[in-house]
Design a protein around this motif. Structure first.
Motif, PDB file in Angstrom:
ATOM      1  N   SER A 277      14.551 -11.126   5.058  1.00 51.89           N
ATOM      2  CA  SER A 277      15.037 -10.018   5.886  1.00 51.89           C
ATOM      3  C   SER A 277      14.736  -8.709   5.179  1.00 51.89           C
ATOM      4  O   SER A 277      14.487  -8.682   3.967  1.00 51.89           O
ATOM      5  N   LEU A 278      14.770  -7.611   5.936  1.00 50.35           N
ATOM      6  CA  LEU A 278      14.560  -6.275   5.382  1.00 50.35           C
ATOM      7  C   LEU A 278      15.581  -5.330   5.992  1.00 50.35           C
ATOM      8  O   LEU A 278      15.827  -5.364   7.202  1.00 50.35           O
ATOM      9  N   ASP A 279      16.171  -4.499   5.153  1.00 51.10           N
ATOM     10  CA  ASP A 279      17.139  -3.518   5.637  1.00 51.10           C
ATOM     11  C   ASP A 279      16.428  -2.242   6.063  1.00 51.10           C
ATOM     12  O   ASP A 279      15.660  -1.654   5.292  1.00 51.10           O
TER      13      ASP A 279
ATOM     14  N   LEU B 134      10.547   1.049   6.852  1.00 50.69           N
ATOM     15  CA  LEU B 134      10.730  -0.153   6.042  1.00 50.69           C
ATOM     16  C   LEU B 134      10.708   0.196   4.558  1.00 50.69           C
ATOM     17  O   LEU B 134      10.070   1.178   4.152  1.00 50.69           O
ATOM     18  N   PRO B 135      11.367  -0.589   3.714  1.00 50.24           N
ATOM     19  CA  PRO B 135      11.305  -0.336   2.275  1.00 50.24           C
ATOM     20  C   PRO B 135       9.855  -0.302   1.801  1.00 50.24           C
ATOM     21  O   PRO B 135       9.007  -1.053   2.298  1.00 50.24           O
ATOM     22  N   PRO B 136       9.529   0.572   0.833  1.00 47.40           N
ATOM     23  CA  PRO B 136       8.135   0.741   0.403  1.00 47.40           C
ATOM     24  C   PRO B 136       7.457  -0.534  -0.077  1.00 47.40           C
ATOM     25  O   PRO B 136       6.243  -0.685   0.096  1.00 47.40           O
TER      26      PRO B 136
ATOM     27  N   ILE C 194       6.038   2.582  16.809  1.00 46.94           N
ATOM     28  CA  ILE C 194       5.954   1.397  15.931  1.00 46.94           C
ATOM     29  C   ILE C 194       5.544   1.815  14.521  1.00 46.94           C
ATOM     30  O   ILE C 194       6.085   1.304  13.523  1.00 46.94           O
ATOM     31  N   GLN C 195       4.609   2.758  14.403  1.00 43.26           N
ATOM     32  CA  GLN C 195       4.200   3.211  13.069  1.00 43.26           C
ATOM     33  C   GLN C 195       5.364   3.888  12.355  1.00 43.26           C
ATOM     34  O   GLN C 195       5.541   3.723  11.133  1.00 43.26           O
ATOM     35  N   SER C 196       6.162   4.636  13.094  1.00 43.54           N
ATOM     36  CA  SER C 196       7.345   5.254  12.488  1.00 43.54           C
ATOM     37  C   SER C 196       8.327   4.196  12.002  1.00 43.54           C
ATOM     38  O   SER C 196       8.919   4.321  10.931  1.00 43.54           O
TER      39      SER C 196
END
Length: 845
Positions: free
Chosen positions: A296-298, A285-287, A278-280
């Motif tokens: 949403s996030l790519d 995720l984008p900074p 999960i941490q990876s």
């Protein structure tokens, strides 16, 4: 650099301008207090700290009847000819008292006086005295704080320019090797590949979790709520878009991460492995994901397989010297969890503070967790490290209630971080000693002599004389007393109960064991009594083994292992009329875990960690040369931190080679190049010894850390280097036999690491869990062909400058390709969030 930096060679005055702070002499008298540092020539050049006392009141400061107290890491001295006018006296620890001498002339209104204090090794801003307060003889129990004494600093000395030039050259090497980082998971996983498309993560996405991973699914759902503002349901099964936490056979802490267009699947055999997966995912995720809410996030679609290199990946956090609140500790735990560090070595107890409540021994926190000024110093502890006169002021005073500590344990355990408490003994124990003496006095007044003596840690008739490295003359437990072991049983038992209540694992307790000074126990009646009844104890030197054997028995009764600093595996011998420490093989059978810090060149301990590991001790590498995060990052005068063991920036832990750290020695504690021949006769790590190296640990001692912001500044970005070296596989540059190939591989790896650092991880930490105040390095600056050139460690940092003497800010001109202006030019580097680092000053003539 020589021992007094370049101040011996600088014909310049360095002023520390201090904004006016007032101290009430009476209702009508007040004064300003400031200090400056300069170089004076008196046969030889000496570093000088000049106290400036300015009377802005209407009455004279009298010739007697007052004193100014302050803390100083260095030992301040008055020049011999001035001692009849004013004197400096050492009280205890780092507390000093400046008071007028017989010839002191009253300070008239509107006048000022300068008092020159000579100090050895003034190398940076952390060397200056702090915590000033004034005390009147007529009211000796009251200290009046002297405020606003933090130095404003401007300087121009040749070495500052030399340091800036060195930084410029280092930045050039990094920038010339810069490439886009190909791996977006941090720390670097064992296997990683991208699929060429992205997964669109949306709010409310379901989390399909094996029941064994309920805690991890709940934490993930909380993170998704923060990111998207929508609750993600945790489900036992389901189809369609989802994040799946799947149980499958593999190594205990290993995980697999597979991301396609519709699903994220994290597989592991243990909840710890799932948590790391999960941490990876979070580092993919984008900074700027944590900056606000998103629809949403790519996320790049990847396949990764991973497991840690070392099972012990630790931060030692000192909250005894200067306290940090529960909220700040939880924030540090969040940071550790993100980067898969799994051990919080919690330094709760030292000379300057006892920081955790023990209900049945209230004096431990009533006395031992409080610092401030009083005539009767037995009420609580004296000011240390600039904590000042006020007993209610952080960071000098403070402790965790029993409930606070249990909350910390639960929080860490949920995030797969084991907390190892440290009970510092037998040295560094002044807070406990004075607390139990206060308890003794309280109960003696009521006539309960036996109860009063029950937990006493000192032989009250002891005439032994000693002085610790930190200046204390009363900070060592007398281990010949039976009451000491009653106390240890009580405290260890209370820790065991708190861990049990928290549901957190307790495998080991760290018992300290370092820096017991010469002279202790030599004139103690209790020791004489013990040596007459126990023939295994022939004198004070045998008390070391006696103490740790008895304490280990207490720990063993709770099925606990003993951890300690390296001295718990050593014994003192006399060879050629000189005493030295050697490995004590007789203690190996107890399976002690040793944290080894000393590998300083010239001490004879360069190979100590390997000697202990080869002898059979479990060893955590806490090497001072690479892992002491309280050290200044470089030799710049404005860079805060200690430096007695060298300078530790983010690169030092990154280039640390655990199984052959002789190879990574590039400089000594003064910054000079190291001749590899100094290691020729040193003991190498054997295959059996290699198996005893259980992990890496960084130490964050807190003598100079007085705020949460400073803690984060010293911790970051160094912590990311530690995380990489403790988690990622052994890098090729560390083992390649060809020095030229190794150096080329290293430069590429370091540049790639910095790219990931500045492109992804530090921008993430601008917002993650309320944001972190990480260090932004000063730019490198060089004068070349009449133009001033500047560069930064990363293109993600912008450089701004001024030519009018004002501090650069976000609106100052942006540096592009050189500055031709003449005169004084100031440069600063800024991150994307607008924070800046230290200013660099240069004069273009």
């Amino acid at each position: 650099m020589n021992d007094i930096l370049s101040l011996k060679r600088a014909a310049l005055v360095i002023l520390l301008l201090v904004s006016s702070g007032t101290v009430c002499f009476s209702q009508s008298r007040k004064s300003d207090f400031a200090y400056k540092m300069q170089v004076k020539k008196a046969g030889m050049v000496k570093p000088v700290c000049t106290f400036v006392l300015r009377n802005t009141g209407s009455e004279a400061l009298p010739a007697a009847g007052w004193a100014i107290y302050f803390n100083s890491i260095k030992d301040p001295k008055i020049e011999e000819g001035d001692t009849s006018f004013y004197q400096v006296s050492h009280i205890n620890g780092d507390l000093y008292r400046l008071h007028p001498g017989k010839k002191f002339i009253p300070l008239l209104p509107g006048k000022q006086m300068s008092i020159d204090i000579y100090q050895q090794f003034l190398k940076n801003v952390s060397d200056f005295p702090a915590g000033f307060y004034l005390v009147w003889d007529k009211n000796p129990s009251k200290g009046y704080p002297i405020k606003n004494t933090d130095p404003g600093f401007t300087s121009l000395i040749p070495e500052e320019q030399q340091i800036s030039q060195q930084i410029f050259e280092q930045n050039e090497i990094v920038l010339s090797n810069r490439s886009l980082s190909s791996v977006k998971i941090f720390p670097t996983p064992l296997k990683y590949s991208e699929k060429g498309f992205t997964y669109k993560m949306k709010g409310g996405v379901g989390i399909i979790s094996d029941p064994a991973f309920h805690n991890e699914a709940t934490l993930l759902a909380s993170d998704l709520l923060t990111l998207f503002g929508l609750k993600s349901p945790v489900l036992p099964s389901g189809s369609g878009p989802a994040i799946v936490l799947k149980k499958m056979p593999m190594a205990a802490d290993a995980y697999k991460l597979e991301i396609d267009k519709e699903r994220v699947v994290i597989s592991a055999s243990s909840s710890t492995g799932i948590f790391y997966g999960i941490q990876s995912l979070k580092t993919l995720l984008p900074p700027d994901s944590w900056k606000g809410k998103h629809s949403s996030l790519d996320v790049p679609a990847v396949a990764a397989e991973d497991a840690p290199r070392f099972g012990h990946r630790a931060i030692m956090l000192d909250v005894a010297r200067n306290f940090q609140t529960k909220q700040q500790v939880l924030k540090v735990i969040d940071l550790m969890a993100l980067y898969k560090l799994n051990i919080l070595h919690f330094h709760l107890i030292d000379d300057e503070g006892w920081r955790v409540e023990v209900k049945d021994l209230p004096e431990l926190t009533q006395v031992g967790a409080v610092r401030g000024h009083r005539t009767n110093s037995s009420d609580y502890l004296p000011p240390s490290h600039g904590s000042g006169a006020d007993i209610n002021k952080l960071p000098g005073s403070g402790f965790y209630s029993r409930e606070d500590f249990i909350e910390i344990l639960k929080y860490a355990n949920e995030r797969h971080i084991q907390v190892i408490p440290e009970i510092e003994t037998p040295g560094h124990a002044r807070a406990a000693i004075k607390a139990m003496e206060a308890r003794y006095r309280r109960l003696m007044k009521t006539g309960f002599k036996a109860e009063a003596e029950k937990y006493l840690l000192t032989d009250l008739s002891d005439k032994s004389v000693y002085k610790s490295v930190q200046g204390w003359n009363d900070n060592v437990i007398n281990v010949a007393l039976p009451s000491v072991y009653t106390f240890m049983e009580k405290v260890i038992g209370e820790f065991v109960r708190m861990y049990k209540e928290a549901g957190a694992p307790l495998v080991t307790i760290h018992m300290g064991g370092d820096e017991v000074p010469a002279g202790v126990w030599e004139n103690s009646g209790a020791v004489s009594k013990l040596t007459s009844t126990d023939k295994s104890v022939k004198g004070p030197e045998d008390l070391w083994k006696y103490f740790f054997t008895r304490v280990n028995s207490i720990l063993s009764s709770y099925n606990l292992q003993m951890s300690g600093w390296e001295e718990i595996g050593l014994r003192k011998v006399t060879e050629g009329g000189k005493k030295r420490m050697v490995v004590d093989t007789s203690m190996v059978k107890y399976n002690f875990r040793t944290d080894v810090w000393n590998n300083l060149i010239g001490t004879g301990a360069e190979d100590l960690a390997y000697r202990l590991a080869n002898a059979g001790y479990k060893v955590v590498l806490s090497n001072v040369t690479n892992m002491y995060f309280d050290f200044a990052s470089d030799q710049s005068f404005k860079e805060p931190g200690m430096y007695w063991g060298g300078y530790v920036g983010a690169e030092k832990p990154f280039y640390f080679i655990p199984y052959n750290y002789f190879r990574n020695f590039k400089e000594d504690d003064l910054g000079n190049p190291v001749d590899p021949s100094v290691f020729e006769e040193k003991e190498r790590l054997t295959e059996a010894g290699r198996a005893n190296i259980i992990g890496l640990q960084a130490a964050l001692w807190s003598e100079t850390i007085t705020t949460p912001q400073r803690l984060e500044y010293m911790l970051l970005p160094k912590l990311l280097s530690l995380a990489e070296r403790a988690w990622a596989a052994d890098p090729a540059w560390a083992t390649d036999p060809d020095p030229a190939v190794s150096e080329k591989l290293y430069r590429l790896a370091w540049s790639d690491f910095l790219t990931n650092l500045w492109d992804r991880e530090l921008p993430r930490l601008d917002y993650y869990h309320r944001g972190f105040s990480y260090r932004i390095p000063a730019p490198g600056v060089i004068l070349k062909n009449g133009r001033v050139l500047a560069n930064a460690e990363s293109p993600k940092l912008t450089i701004r400058y001024t030519i009018d003497g004002t501090e650069p800010n976000a609106g100052s001109p942006l540096y592009k390709d050189g500055v031709s202006s003449k005169g004084t030019i100031l440069f600063k580097a800024f991150n994307a969030a607008g924070r800046s680092g230290n200013t660099v000053k240069i004069i273009n003539k």
